[in-house]
Write a protein that holds these residues in place. Structure first.
Motif, PDB file in Angstrom:
ATOM      1  N   ILE A 274      47.283  42.997  47.626  1.00  0.00           N
ATOM      2  CA  ILE A 274      47.714  43.209  46.350  1.00  0.00           C
ATOM      3  C   ILE A 274      49.168  43.168  45.925  1.00  0.00           C
ATOM      4  O   ILE A 274      49.689  42.384  45.098  1.00  0.00           O
ATOM      5  CB  ILE A 274      47.135  44.465  45.883  1.00  0.00           C
ATOM      6  CG1 ILE A 274      45.397  44.484  45.760  1.00  0.00           C
ATOM      7  CG2 ILE A 274      47.464  44.785  44.236  1.00  0.00           C
ATOM      8  CD1 ILE A 274      44.647  45.641  45.700  1.00  0.00           C
ATOM      9  N   ARG A 275      50.014  44.095  46.722  1.00  0.00           N
ATOM     10  CA  ARG A 275      51.344  43.923  46.285  1.00  0.00           C
ATOM     11  C   ARG A 275      51.961  44.184  47.605  1.00  0.00           C
ATOM     12  O   ARG A 275      52.134  45.460  48.173  1.00  0.00           O
ATOM     13  CB  ARG A 275      51.733  45.176  45.290  1.00  0.00           C
ATOM     14  CG  ARG A 275      51.034  44.869  43.857  1.00  0.00           C
ATOM     15  CD  ARG A 275      52.355  44.192  43.098  1.00  0.00           C
ATOM     16  NE  ARG A 275      53.441  45.057  42.833  1.00  0.00           N
ATOM     17  CZ  ARG A 275      53.541  45.917  42.157  1.00  0.00           C
ATOM     18  NH1 ARG A 275      52.711  46.197  41.262  1.00  0.00           N
ATOM     19  NH2 ARG A 275      54.574  46.763  42.054  1.00  0.00           N
TER      20      ARG A 275
ATOM     21  N   ALA B 136      27.695  44.721  44.402  1.00  0.00           N
ATOM     22  CA  ALA B 136      26.845  43.396  43.589  1.00  0.00           C
ATOM     23  C   ALA B 136      27.489  43.149  42.434  1.00  0.00           C
ATOM     24  O   ALA B 136      27.251  42.147  41.819  1.00  0.00           O
ATOM     25  CB  ALA B 136      25.471  43.915  43.696  1.00  0.00           C
ATOM     26  N   MET B 137      27.978  44.279  41.555  1.00  0.00           N
ATOM     27  CA  MET B 137      28.474  44.040  40.126  1.00  0.00           C
ATOM     28  C   MET B 137      30.089  43.755  40.306  1.00  0.00           C
ATOM     29  O   MET B 137      30.517  43.850  39.016  1.00  0.00           O
ATOM     30  CB  MET B 137      28.125  45.108  39.328  1.00  0.00           C
ATOM     31  CG  MET B 137      26.650  45.431  39.239  1.00  0.00           C
ATOM     32  SD  MET B 137      26.072  46.924  38.321  1.00  0.00           S
ATOM     33  CE  MET B 137      26.694  48.286  39.230  1.00  0.00           C
ATOM     34  N   ARG B 138      30.661  43.528  41.170  1.00  0.00           N
ATOM     35  CA  ARG B 138      31.969  43.399  41.278  1.00  0.00           C
ATOM     36  C   ARG B 138      32.498  42.079  40.546  1.00  0.00           C
ATOM     37  O   ARG B 138      31.708  41.349  40.538  1.00  0.00           O
ATOM     38  CB  ARG B 138      32.836  43.114  42.583  1.00  0.00           C
ATOM     39  CG  ARG B 138      32.162  42.074  43.454  1.00  0.00           C
ATOM     40  CD  ARG B 138      32.531  41.887  44.846  1.00  0.00           C
ATOM     41  NE  ARG B 138      32.283  40.699  45.640  1.00  0.00           N
ATOM     42  CZ  ARG B 138      30.937  40.031  45.842  1.00  0.00           C
ATOM     43  NH1 ARG B 138      30.028  40.824  45.515  1.00  0.00           N
ATOM     44  NH2 ARG B 138      30.970  39.068  46.517  1.00  0.00           N
ATOM     45  N   PRO B 139      33.800  42.054  39.835  1.00  0.00           N
ATOM     46  CA  PRO B 139      34.100  40.852  39.435  1.00  0.00           C
ATOM     47  C   PRO B 139      34.223  39.753  40.622  1.00  0.00           C
ATOM     48  O   PRO B 139      34.794  40.148  41.691  1.00  0.00           O
ATOM     49  CB  PRO B 139      35.493  41.076  38.863  1.00  0.00           C
ATOM     50  CG  PRO B 139      35.391  42.681  38.858  1.00  0.00           C
ATOM     51  CD  PRO B 139      34.565  43.187  39.667  1.00  0.00           C
ATOM     52  N   ARG B 140      34.048  38.436  40.395  1.00  0.00           N
ATOM     53  CA  ARG B 140      34.015  37.450  41.309  1.00  0.00           C
ATOM     54  C   ARG B 140      35.518  36.991  41.631  1.00  0.00           C
ATOM     55  O   ARG B 140      36.401  37.446  40.830  1.00  0.00           O
ATOM     56  CB  ARG B 140      33.103  36.316  41.039  1.00  0.00           C
ATOM     57  CG  ARG B 140      31.601  36.638  41.298  1.00  0.00           C
ATOM     58  CD  ARG B 140      31.422  37.028  42.405  1.00  0.00           C
ATOM     59  NE  ARG B 140      30.040  37.237  42.662  1.00  0.00           N
ATOM     60  CZ  ARG B 140      29.311  38.364  42.692  1.00  0.00           C
ATOM     61  NH1 ARG B 140      29.650  39.700  42.445  1.00  0.00           N
ATOM     62  NH2 ARG B 140      27.961  38.554  42.972  1.00  0.00           N
ATOM     63  N   ARG B 141      35.669  36.283  42.634  1.00  0.00           N
ATOM     64  CA  ARG B 141      36.897  36.031  43.253  1.00  0.00           C
ATOM     65  C   ARG B 141      37.825  35.554  42.089  1.00  0.00           C
ATOM     66  O   ARG B 141      39.041  36.064  42.142  1.00  0.00           O
ATOM     67  CB  ARG B 141      36.860  34.913  44.229  1.00  0.00           C
ATOM     68  CG  ARG B 141      37.915  34.633  45.122  1.00  0.00           C
ATOM     69  CD  ARG B 141      37.767  33.649  46.092  1.00  0.00           C
ATOM     70  NE  ARG B 141      36.794  33.887  47.037  1.00  0.00           N
ATOM     71  CZ  ARG B 141      37.080  34.660  48.116  1.00  0.00           C
ATOM     72  NH1 ARG B 141      38.294  34.642  48.383  1.00  0.00           N
ATOM     73  NH2 ARG B 141      36.226  34.902  48.919  1.00  0.00           N
ATOM     74  N   GLY B 142      37.530  34.908  41.263  1.00  0.00           N
ATOM     75  CA  GLY B 142      38.546  34.190  40.259  1.00  0.00           C
ATOM     76  C   GLY B 142      38.960  35.344  39.225  1.00  0.00           C
ATOM     77  O   GLY B 142      39.980  35.170  38.606  1.00  0.00           O
ATOM     78  N   SER B 143      38.287  36.217  39.116  1.00  0.00           N
ATOM     79  CA  SER B 143      38.683  37.357  38.024  1.00  0.00           C
ATOM     80  C   SER B 143      39.565  38.452  38.752  1.00  0.00           C
ATOM     81  O   SER B 143      40.035  39.420  37.801  1.00  0.00           O
ATOM     82  CB  SER B 143      37.603  37.908  37.320  1.00  0.00           C
ATOM     83  OG  SER B 143      36.769  38.724  38.303  1.00  0.00           O
ATOM     84  N   LEU B 144      39.799  38.336  39.880  1.00  0.00           N
ATOM     85  CA  LEU B 144      40.628  39.450  40.555  1.00  0.00           C
ATOM     86  C   LEU B 144      41.987  38.749  41.186  1.00  0.00           C
ATOM     87  O   LEU B 144      41.919  37.709  41.264  1.00  0.00           O
ATOM     88  CB  LEU B 144      40.063  40.084  42.123  1.00  0.00           C
ATOM     89  CG  LEU B 144      38.739  41.028  41.769  1.00  0.00           C
ATOM     90  CD1 LEU B 144      38.174  41.600  42.831  1.00  0.00           C
ATOM     91  CD2 LEU B 144      38.904  42.094  40.810  1.00  0.00           C
ATOM     92  N   ARG B 145      43.027  39.706  41.090  1.00  0.00           N
ATOM     93  CA  ARG B 145      44.296  39.351  41.471  1.00  0.00           C
ATOM     94  C   ARG B 145      44.332  38.674  42.803  1.00  0.00           C
ATOM     95  O   ARG B 145      45.284  37.720  43.226  1.00  0.00           O
ATOM     96  CB  ARG B 145      45.305  40.358  40.830  1.00  0.00           C
ATOM     97  CG  ARG B 145      46.713  39.850  41.252  1.00  0.00           C
ATOM     98  CD  ARG B 145      47.614  40.707  40.618  1.00  0.00           C
ATOM     99  NE  ARG B 145      48.896  40.656  41.236  1.00  0.00           N
ATOM    100  CZ  ARG B 145      50.107  41.393  40.959  1.00  0.00           C
ATOM    101  NH1 ARG B 145      49.669  42.363  39.983  1.00  0.00           N
ATOM    102  NH2 ARG B 145      50.966  41.042  41.377  1.00  0.00           N
TER     103      ARG B 145
END
Length: 400
Positions: free
Chosen positions: A332-333, A387-396
């Motif tokens: 992430i950082r 299962a309810m996680r934001p998919r790859r494109g919406s995470l940094r």
């Protein structure tokens, strides 16, 4: 700016030393678990009261994660690791000399707070490693930590059966004093990654990271649920195995830690999968395995073979999930790895503290069956979160 791109390959001897140090440090938090029935009898405690020792250790560890691990971004990491190792040894020595439950709790709390030296070592190793080997290096250190968690139980049960529980803490204190001397000579000096900032500003930045980074929130929630289930198993296991129909000795109970050590064997293959971008596959398979493990565990109160199968399956799953989570968090950082570790691992060990407390309560109220139901519920919740996680494109960051 991170120097990751120019990092040389980390010497294997140093990686093994850091893995061993991380294992010894985190083991300081787990010696009590196979001894709970012995401590309860010796100090006149009820089952639920003895379980408080585990909860205090986990809360102390969580406090150290939040208040001490972020210092790895601000001060020279070798000095920090050595100092925390020495203070862990002091806490273990207090426990060895404890004359009553209050003194044992105090020693447990001190050792718990400063044994987070293990969590300074992991981002330290991640910073030293080259990008193409980071997953493998993180996996090795987390494998060392898992072995420390599990073999601490075997060591404690074996030594306590021969020489009593005080000798367990005394030997551990000597080992930590010796480790501090070795680390002082072997670890490289490493300047802090963060610009000059006050301690208050450093701690405050953890909350901002948690608010700003959805990937960190996701991994923190998953980590808390995963470790809650793990702690439920190992907190109640000593009570199960010391009662009917097993009536196992403290030595025999400690040997069950060897079954859980199978999880550490997952370190290398999981690390390689993560380095190849297979993080989603690791997480999905690990969560499914963790949920499934509670069926043989629930039936294990009548079958030692099923109990052993469930222990191995749960520990392999928990370790793979933990490696996957931490590998994702460190992406992430890169300039804030110690603070990211603090945020994630605080969630992780708060989950463990809650799991330990629930496990002791559940066993006292409903026996092993209620413990297994609570553990399965944790695994099911973790699967739902994933299962309810934001998919790859919406995470940094990537899901790896």
């Amino acid at each position: 700016m991170s120097s990751d791109s120019s990092s040389p390959r980390l010497p294997s001897g140093l990686v093994w030393l850091m893995a061993a140090a991380a294992g010894l440090a985190v083991a300081s938090n787990y010696y009590a678990q196979p001894l709970l029935h012995m401590l309860a009898a010796d100090l006149g405690l009820r089952t639920a009261q003895a379980g408080v020792l585990v909860t205090v250790a986990q809360i102390g560890y969580a406090a150290g994660l939040l208040l001490l691990v972020p210092l790895g971004d601000l001060v020279e990491r070798r000095k920090l690791v050595v100092g925390m190792t020495l203070l862990t040894a002091c806490g273990l020595l207090v426990s060895a000399l404890a004359g009553n439950a209050a003194q044992l709790l105090a020693g447990t709390a001190v050792a718990g707070v400063f044994s987070v030296a293990a969590q300074v070592l992991v981002p330290f190793a991640a910073a030293l490693a080259a990008p193409h080997e980071r997953g493998r290096v993180i996996g090795m250190l987390l494998g060392g930590m898992l072995l420390g968690v599990l073999l601490a139980r075997t060591f404690a049960g074996t030594v306590a059966a021969v020489a009593g529980w005080r000798m367990v803490y005394g030997c551990a204190a000597v080992a930590m004093f010796a480790l501090a001397c070795v680390l002082r000579r072997a670890l490289p000096a490493h300047p802090p990654a963060a610009a000059a900032v006050s301690y208050a500003g450093l701690i405050g930045s953890i909350g901002r990271l948690f608010l700003e980074e959805p990937a960190l929130r996701l991994r923190g929630l998953l980590g808390g649920l995963i470790f809650a289930g793990f702690a439920m198993l190992w907190t109640a296991l000593a009570f199960l195995l010391s009662a009917e129909p097993f009536h196992y000795s403290t030595f025999a109970i400690g040997l069950f830690g060897l079954l859980g050590a199978a999880g550490a064997l997952a370190a290398a293959p999981v690390g390689r999968l993560l380095d190849r971008g297979k993080g989603d596959a690791v997480m999905g398979a690990g969560l499914l395995c963790m949920l499934a493990s509670w069926l043989p565990l629930a039936l294990g109160q009548a079958s030692i073979a099923l109990l052993a199968l469930g222990i191995v399956a749960l520990d392999v799953a928990a370790h793979a999930l933990h490696v996957g989570n931490q590998n994702a968090v460190y992406q992430i950082r890169p300039d804030a790895r110690s603070r990211l570790a603090a945020a994630y691992m605080t969630c992780y060990f708060l989950g463990g503290a809650a799991g330990s407390a629930v496990s002791a309560w559940a066993y006292a109220r409903g026996g092993w069956g209620l413990v297994a139901a609570a553990g399965a519920a944790c695994a099911a919740c973790a699967m739902g979160v994933w299962a309810m996680r934001p998919r790859r494109g919406s995470l940094r960051v990537p899901a790896a």
